[in-house]
Motif scaffolding. Structure first.
Motif, PDB file in Angstrom:
ATOM      1  N   ARG A 223      45.330  48.706  47.869  1.00 37.08           N
ATOM      2  CA  ARG A 223      45.725  48.348  46.503  1.00 37.08           C
ATOM      3  C   ARG A 223      47.157  47.835  46.458  1.00 37.08           C
ATOM      4  NH1 ARG A 223      42.344  52.970  44.782  1.00 37.08           N
ATOM      5  NH2 ARG A 223      44.159  54.340  44.989  1.00 37.08           N
ATOM      6  N   ARG A 224      48.046  48.443  47.232  1.00 38.58           N
ATOM      7  CA  ARG A 224      49.434  47.945  47.275  1.00 38.58           C
ATOM      8  C   ARG A 224      49.472  46.531  47.823  1.00 38.58           C
ATOM      9  NH1 ARG A 224      50.589  53.240  49.045  1.00 38.58           N
ATOM     10  NH2 ARG A 224      50.553  52.534  51.216  1.00 38.58           N
ATOM     11  N   ALA A 225      48.717  46.268  48.858  1.00 38.69           N
ATOM     12  CA  ALA A 225      48.721  44.932  49.455  1.00 38.69           C
ATOM     13  C   ALA A 225      48.124  43.899  48.506  1.00 38.69           C
ATOM     14  CB  ALA A 225      47.934  44.949  50.768  1.00 38.69           C
ATOM     15  N   ALA A 226      47.146  44.306  47.709  1.00 38.15           N
ATOM     16  CA  ALA A 226      46.548  43.389  46.732  1.00 38.15           C
ATOM     17  C   ALA A 226      47.537  43.035  45.635  1.00 38.15           C
ATOM     18  CB  ALA A 226      45.289  44.008  46.136  1.00 38.15           C
ATOM     19  N   GLY A 227      48.522  43.924  45.382  1.00 39.56           N
ATOM     20  CA  GLY A 227      49.576  43.653  44.415  1.00 39.56           C
ATOM     21  C   GLY A 227      49.088  43.677  42.982  1.00 39.56           C
ATOM     22  N   ASP A 228      49.878  43.059  42.125  1.00 45.56           N
ATOM     23  CA  ASP A 228      49.565  43.086  40.692  1.00 45.56           C
ATOM     24  C   ASP A 228      48.904  41.799  40.214  1.00 45.56           C
ATOM     25  OD1 ASP A 228      51.705  41.395  40.970  1.00 45.56           O
ATOM     26  OD2 ASP A 228      53.060  42.504  39.631  1.00 45.56           O
ATOM     27  N   ARG A 229      48.312  41.070  41.168  1.00 50.20           N
ATOM     28  CA  ARG A 229      47.595  39.857  40.776  1.00 50.20           C
ATOM     29  C   ARG A 229      46.320  40.232  40.031  1.00 50.20           C
ATOM     30  NH1 ARG A 229      49.416  39.092  45.939  1.00 50.20           N
ATOM     31  NH2 ARG A 229      47.402  39.588  46.884  1.00 50.20           N
ATOM     32  N   GLY A 230      45.780  39.288  39.301  1.00 48.29           N
ATOM     33  CA  GLY A 230      44.605  39.570  38.485  1.00 48.29           C
ATOM     34  C   GLY A 230      43.318  39.681  39.270  1.00 48.29           C
ATOM     35  N   ALA A 231      43.333  39.265  40.544  1.00 43.36           N
ATOM     36  CA  ALA A 231      42.145  39.325  41.385  1.00 43.36           C
ATOM     37  C   ALA A 231      42.606  39.378  42.839  1.00 43.36           C
ATOM     38  CB  ALA A 231      41.231  38.130  41.147  1.00 43.36           C
ATOM     39  N   ALA A 232      41.699  39.762  43.725  1.00 47.85           N
ATOM     40  CA  ALA A 232      42.057  39.890  45.138  1.00 47.85           C
ATOM     41  C   ALA A 232      40.956  39.322  46.016  1.00 47.85           C
ATOM     42  CB  ALA A 232      42.299  41.356  45.488  1.00 47.85           C
ATOM     43  N   ASP A 233      41.375  38.667  47.109  1.00 43.43           N
ATOM     44  CA  ASP A 233      40.473  38.234  48.165  1.00 43.43           C
ATOM     45  C   ASP A 233      40.770  39.073  49.404  1.00 43.43           C
ATOM     46  OD1 ASP A 233      39.337  36.267  46.586  1.00 43.43           O
ATOM     47  OD2 ASP A 233      40.749  34.727  47.249  1.00 43.43           O
ATOM     48  N   VAL A 234      39.767  39.752  49.945  1.00 42.33           N
ATOM     49  CA  VAL A 234      39.972  40.670  51.071  1.00 42.33           C
ATOM     50  C   VAL A 234      38.987  40.336  52.182  1.00 42.33           C
ATOM     51  CG1 VAL A 234      39.959  43.080  51.833  1.00 42.33           C
ATOM     52  CG2 VAL A 234      40.729  42.497  49.515  1.00 42.33           C
TER      53      VAL A 234
END
Length: 300
Positions: A223-234
Protein backbone atom coordinates in the motif's frame (compact mmCIF):
# COMPACT_ATOMS: atom_id res chain seq x y z
CA UNK A 1 29.89 -18.80 -4.61
CA UNK A 2 28.28 -21.63 -2.69
CA UNK A 3 24.66 -22.55 -3.36
CA UNK A 4 21.75 -22.01 -0.99
CA UNK A 5 21.74 -25.74 -0.30
CA UNK A 6 25.47 -25.68 0.52
CA UNK A 7 24.86 -22.81 2.90
CA UNK A 8 21.93 -24.61 4.49
CA UNK A 9 24.16 -27.60 5.24
CA UNK A 10 27.00 -25.55 6.76
CA UNK A 11 24.70 -23.25 8.73
CA UNK A 12 22.51 -26.05 10.10
CA UNK A 13 25.57 -28.05 11.11
CA UNK A 14 26.82 -25.04 13.05
CA UNK A 15 23.42 -24.41 14.62
CA UNK A 16 23.23 -28.02 15.82
CA UNK A 17 26.54 -27.46 17.64
CA UNK A 18 25.31 -24.24 19.20
CA UNK A 19 21.70 -24.99 20.15
CA UNK A 20 20.78 -28.24 21.92
CA UNK A 21 17.10 -27.51 21.22
CA UNK A 22 17.54 -28.12 17.48
CA UNK A 23 17.10 -31.46 15.71
CA UNK A 24 17.52 -32.34 12.03
CA UNK A 25 15.34 -34.86 10.19
CA UNK A 26 16.42 -36.10 6.75
CA UNK A 27 15.11 -38.52 4.14
CA UNK A 28 18.46 -39.40 2.48
CA UNK A 29 18.58 -36.13 0.51
CA UNK A 30 21.68 -34.08 1.52
CA UNK A 31 22.71 -36.73 4.04
CA UNK A 32 26.30 -36.79 2.75
CA UNK A 33 26.66 -33.15 3.72
CA UNK A 34 25.60 -33.87 7.29
CA UNK A 35 27.93 -36.80 8.02
CA UNK A 36 29.89 -34.74 10.55
CA UNK A 37 26.75 -33.45 12.25
CA UNK A 38 25.33 -36.98 12.38
CA UNK A 39 28.46 -38.25 14.13
CA UNK A 40 28.52 -35.31 16.54
CA UNK A 41 24.80 -35.42 17.39
CA UNK A 42 23.47 -38.94 16.77
CA UNK A 43 20.52 -38.25 19.06
CA UNK A 44 19.46 -35.11 17.17
CA UNK A 45 20.23 -35.96 13.52
CA UNK A 46 17.76 -38.53 12.23
CA UNK A 47 17.65 -40.06 8.75
CA UNK A 48 14.38 -41.90 8.10
CA UNK A 49 15.28 -43.16 4.62
CA UNK A 50 13.15 -42.54 1.56
CA UNK A 51 9.95 -42.19 3.57
CA UNK A 52 8.65 -38.67 3.17
CA UNK A 53 5.43 -39.07 5.15
CA UNK A 54 7.50 -40.47 8.02
CA UNK A 55 9.96 -37.59 7.58
CA UNK A 56 7.29 -35.01 8.34
CA UNK A 57 5.57 -37.11 10.99
CA UNK A 58 8.86 -37.70 12.80
CA UNK A 59 9.63 -33.99 12.68
CA UNK A 60 6.29 -33.15 14.25
CA UNK A 61 6.78 -35.86 16.86
CA UNK A 62 10.15 -34.39 17.75
CA UNK A 63 8.47 -31.00 18.11
CA UNK A 64 6.01 -32.52 20.60
CA UNK A 65 8.98 -33.39 22.84
CA UNK A 66 9.99 -29.72 23.00
CA UNK A 67 12.76 -29.73 20.39
CA UNK A 68 12.83 -27.50 17.32
CA UNK A 69 12.92 -29.74 14.20
CA UNK A 70 14.50 -28.76 10.89
CA UNK A 71 13.01 -31.06 8.25
CA UNK A 72 14.64 -31.29 4.82
CA UNK A 73 14.29 -32.87 1.40
CA UNK A 74 13.34 -31.84 -2.16
CA UNK A 75 10.30 -29.55 -2.33
CA UNK A 76 8.15 -32.10 -4.16
CA UNK A 77 8.84 -34.65 -1.42
CA UNK A 78 8.57 -32.19 1.47
CA UNK A 79 5.32 -30.39 0.63
CA UNK A 80 3.41 -32.29 -2.04
CA UNK A 81 3.89 -35.97 -1.20
CA UNK A 82 3.38 -35.69 2.61
CA UNK A 83 0.92 -32.80 2.53
CA UNK A 84 -1.53 -34.58 4.84
CA UNK A 85 1.21 -34.94 7.45
CA UNK A 86 2.14 -31.27 7.09
CA UNK A 87 -1.51 -30.31 7.56
CA UNK A 88 -2.26 -32.61 10.49
CA UNK A 89 0.99 -33.42 12.27
CA UNK A 90 2.21 -29.83 12.37
CA UNK A 91 -0.89 -27.71 11.85
CA UNK A 92 -3.62 -29.68 13.61
CA UNK A 93 -1.33 -30.57 16.52
CA UNK A 94 -0.24 -26.94 16.79
CA UNK A 95 3.50 -27.54 16.85
CA UNK A 96 6.27 -25.54 15.20
CA UNK A 97 9.14 -26.51 12.98
CA UNK A 98 11.25 -25.46 10.01
CA UNK A 99 10.71 -27.15 6.65
CA UNK A 100 13.65 -26.50 4.32
CA UNK A 101 13.32 -27.60 0.70
CA UNK A 102 15.70 -27.93 -2.21
CA UNK A 103 14.98 -28.28 -5.91
CA UNK A 104 12.50 -25.41 -6.20
CA UNK A 105 10.35 -25.40 -9.35
CA UNK A 106 12.82 -26.95 -11.83
CA UNK A 107 16.34 -26.81 -10.40
CA UNK A 108 17.04 -30.33 -11.68
CA UNK A 109 15.21 -30.65 -15.01
CA UNK A 110 16.81 -34.05 -15.72
CA UNK A 111 15.04 -35.41 -12.65
CA UNK A 112 11.74 -34.98 -14.45
CA UNK A 113 8.42 -33.71 -13.13
CA UNK A 114 8.65 -35.92 -10.03
CA UNK A 115 11.43 -33.64 -8.79
CA UNK A 116 9.75 -30.34 -9.66
CA UNK A 117 7.43 -28.43 -7.34
CA UNK A 118 6.04 -25.23 -8.89
CA UNK A 119 2.88 -25.60 -6.77
CA UNK A 120 4.48 -25.92 -3.33
CA UNK A 121 3.85 -22.37 -2.12
CA UNK A 122 0.27 -22.35 -3.43
CA UNK A 123 -0.37 -25.64 -1.62
CA UNK A 124 1.09 -24.44 1.69
CA UNK A 125 -0.93 -21.24 1.30
CA UNK A 126 -4.08 -23.29 1.92
CA UNK A 127 -2.91 -23.81 5.52
CA UNK A 128 -3.02 -21.33 8.39
CA UNK A 129 -0.06 -20.13 10.37
CA UNK A 130 2.87 -20.79 8.03
CA UNK A 131 5.60 -18.27 7.35
CA UNK A 132 6.90 -18.83 3.81
CA UNK A 133 10.36 -17.56 2.90
CA UNK A 134 11.99 -17.50 -0.54
CA UNK A 135 15.60 -16.29 -0.33
CA UNK A 136 17.32 -15.02 -3.45
CA UNK A 137 20.94 -15.51 -2.38
CA UNK A 138 22.89 -17.91 -0.09
CA UNK A 139 23.56 -15.10 2.41
CA UNK A 140 19.83 -14.43 2.61
CA UNK A 141 19.13 -18.13 3.02
CA UNK A 142 21.49 -18.23 6.00
CA UNK A 143 19.95 -15.15 7.63
CA UNK A 144 16.40 -16.46 7.20
CA UNK A 145 17.36 -19.94 8.40
CA UNK A 146 19.00 -18.61 11.55
CA UNK A 147 15.94 -16.53 12.32
CA UNK A 148 13.61 -19.47 11.71
CA UNK A 149 15.67 -21.83 13.86
CA UNK A 150 15.52 -19.40 16.79
CA UNK A 151 11.72 -19.16 16.70
CA UNK A 152 8.83 -21.39 17.70
CA UNK A 153 6.46 -21.04 14.74
CA UNK A 154 5.96 -22.97 11.50
CA UNK A 155 8.31 -21.83 8.73
CA UNK A 156 8.90 -23.02 5.17
CA UNK A 157 12.23 -21.98 3.63
CA UNK A 158 12.37 -22.55 -0.13
CA UNK A 159 15.93 -22.95 -1.46
CA UNK A 160 16.93 -22.81 -5.12
CA UNK A 161 19.97 -23.02 -7.36
CA UNK A 162 18.77 -19.75 -8.91
CA UNK A 163 20.46 -16.83 -7.20
CA UNK A 164 20.77 -13.08 -7.56
CA UNK A 165 24.25 -11.62 -7.95
CA UNK A 166 24.25 -10.07 -4.50
CA UNK A 167 22.43 -10.38 -1.22
CA UNK A 168 20.00 -7.82 0.12
CA UNK A 169 19.38 -7.06 3.81
CA UNK A 170 16.71 -9.51 4.95
CA UNK A 171 15.80 -11.20 8.19
CA UNK A 172 15.49 -8.16 10.44
CA UNK A 173 12.00 -7.48 9.10
CA UNK A 174 9.50 -9.52 7.11
CA UNK A 175 8.48 -6.54 5.00
CA UNK A 176 9.21 -5.87 1.36
CA UNK A 177 12.41 -4.00 0.50
CA UNK A 178 12.17 -1.04 -1.90
CA UNK A 179 14.89 -1.49 -4.51
CA UNK A 180 13.77 1.09 -7.08
CA UNK A 181 11.21 3.89 -6.95
CA UNK A 182 8.89 5.01 -9.73
CA UNK A 183 5.39 6.33 -10.31
CA UNK A 184 4.07 4.18 -13.16
CA UNK A 185 3.34 0.95 -11.29
CA UNK A 186 4.70 -1.49 -8.72
CA UNK A 187 6.61 -4.65 -9.56
CA UNK A 188 7.20 -7.17 -6.76
CA UNK A 189 10.14 -9.53 -7.35
CA UNK A 190 10.21 -12.64 -5.18
CA UNK A 191 13.53 -14.20 -4.20
CA UNK A 192 15.75 -15.22 -7.12
CA UNK A 193 13.58 -13.29 -9.60
CA UNK A 194 15.03 -9.92 -8.54
CA UNK A 195 17.96 -9.64 -10.97
CA UNK A 196 15.81 -10.53 -13.98
CA UNK A 197 13.10 -8.13 -12.83
CA UNK A 198 15.60 -5.28 -12.42
CA UNK A 199 16.98 -5.94 -15.90
CA UNK A 200 13.46 -6.19 -17.34
CA UNK A 201 12.27 -2.92 -15.78
CA UNK A 202 15.36 -0.86 -16.58
CA UNK A 203 14.14 2.49 -17.91
CA UNK A 204 10.51 1.87 -16.94
CA UNK A 205 8.84 4.27 -14.54
CA UNK A 206 7.98 1.64 -11.95
CA UNK A 207 8.81 0.87 -8.34
CA UNK A 208 10.47 -2.47 -7.65
CA UNK A 209 9.87 -4.19 -4.32
CA UNK A 210 11.89 -7.21 -3.20
CA UNK A 211 10.17 -9.98 -1.24
CA UNK A 212 11.85 -12.89 0.53
CA UNK A 213 9.03 -13.45 3.02
CA UNK A 214 5.84 -13.94 1.02
CA UNK A 215 3.60 -15.19 3.84
CA UNK A 216 2.54 -13.29 5.76
CA UNK A 217 2.18 -10.92 2.82
CA UNK A 218 3.35 -7.36 3.41
CA UNK A 219 0.05 -5.58 2.83
CA UNK A 220 1.28 -2.32 4.35
CA UNK A 221 4.44 -2.27 2.25
CA UNK A 222 2.49 -2.71 -0.96
CA UNK A 223 0.00 0.00 0.00
CA UNK A 224 2.86 2.41 0.73
CA UNK A 225 4.42 1.68 -2.64
CA UNK A 226 1.08 2.22 -4.39
CA UNK A 227 1.01 5.69 -2.80
CA UNK A 228 -1.93 8.05 -2.77
CA UNK A 229 -2.77 7.69 -6.45
CA UNK A 230 -6.36 6.94 -7.35
CA UNK A 231 -5.48 3.53 -8.83
CA UNK A 232 -2.58 1.08 -8.89
CA UNK A 233 -0.97 -1.26 -11.41
CA UNK A 234 0.86 -4.17 -9.74
CA UNK A 235 2.95 -6.97 -11.20
CA UNK A 236 4.18 -9.81 -8.99
CA UNK A 237 6.92 -12.09 -10.33
CA UNK A 238 7.26 -15.36 -8.43
CA UNK A 239 9.61 -18.32 -9.06
CA UNK A 240 6.75 -20.80 -8.59
CA UNK A 241 3.19 -21.17 -9.89
CA UNK A 242 2.02 -18.03 -11.68
CA UNK A 243 -0.74 -16.20 -9.83
CA UNK A 244 0.01 -17.71 -6.41
CA UNK A 245 -0.10 -14.31 -4.70
CA UNK A 246 -2.73 -12.51 -6.77
CA UNK A 247 -5.33 -12.95 -4.02
CA UNK A 248 -2.91 -11.48 -1.47
CA UNK A 249 -2.35 -8.42 -3.69
CA UNK A 250 -6.10 -8.02 -4.12
CA UNK A 251 -6.63 -8.22 -0.36
CA UNK A 252 -3.91 -5.65 0.27
CA UNK A 253 -5.45 -3.19 -2.19
CA UNK A 254 -9.11 -3.94 -1.56
CA UNK A 255 -9.90 -0.25 -0.96
CA UNK A 256 -7.98 0.95 -4.02
CA UNK A 257 -8.94 0.40 -7.67
CA UNK A 258 -6.15 -1.69 -9.15
CA UNK A 259 -4.98 -4.10 -11.82
CA UNK A 260 -2.68 -7.02 -11.05
CA UNK A 261 -0.57 -9.27 -13.27
CA UNK A 262 0.81 -12.47 -11.75
CA UNK A 263 3.88 -13.90 -13.50
CA UNK A 264 5.55 -17.17 -12.64
CA UNK A 265 5.80 -20.81 -13.67
CA UNK A 266 3.03 -21.87 -16.03
CA UNK A 267 0.70 -24.80 -15.39
CA UNK A 268 1.70 -26.60 -18.58
CA UNK A 269 4.25 -29.35 -17.89
CA UNK A 270 7.42 -29.00 -19.96
CA UNK A 271 8.29 -32.55 -21.00
CA UNK A 272 11.79 -31.91 -22.34
CA UNK A 273 14.52 -31.80 -19.73
CA UNK A 274 16.64 -28.96 -21.08
CA UNK A 275 18.54 -26.77 -18.63
CA UNK A 276 17.29 -24.50 -15.89
CA UNK A 277 17.82 -21.33 -17.95
CA UNK A 278 15.78 -22.88 -20.76
CA UNK A 279 12.92 -23.51 -18.35
CA UNK A 280 13.17 -19.89 -17.21
CA UNK A 281 12.91 -18.67 -20.80
CA UNK A 282 10.10 -21.10 -21.64
CA UNK A 283 8.04 -19.73 -18.75
CA UNK A 284 8.86 -16.14 -19.73
CA UNK A 285 10.84 -15.54 -16.55
CA UNK A 286 14.09 -14.48 -18.19
CA UNK A 287 14.77 -10.74 -18.50
CA UNK A 288 13.54 -10.60 -22.11
CA UNK A 289 10.29 -12.41 -21.43
CA UNK A 290 9.59 -10.34 -18.34
CA UNK A 291 10.33 -7.09 -20.20
CA UNK A 292 7.77 -7.92 -22.88
CA UNK A 293 4.98 -8.79 -20.47
CA UNK A 294 5.66 -6.18 -17.78
CA UNK A 295 6.15 -3.42 -20.34
CA UNK A 296 2.94 -4.30 -22.19
CA UNK A 297 0.94 -4.42 -18.95
CA UNK A 298 2.18 -1.09 -17.60
CA UNK A 299 1.64 0.67 -20.96
CA UNK A 300 -2.06 -0.22 -21.14
Amino acid sequence: MDTMRDRFISTTSQLLDEDPRLALVLAEISRDGFEGAERAHPDRVVNVGIREQLLVGAGAGIALTGLRPIVHTFASFLVERPFEQVKLDFGHQGVGGVLVSAGASYDWPAGGFTHMAPGDVALLDTLDGWTIQVPGHPDEAEALLRKAAAGDDRVYVRLSLQSNDRARPVGATAGFLTVREGTGGVVIAVGPMLDNVLAATEGLDASVLYATTVRPFDWAGLRRAAGDRGAADVVIVEPYLAGTSIAAVNDALVELPHRVLGLGVGRTELRKYGQMDEHLAAHGLDARGLRERIGAFLRR
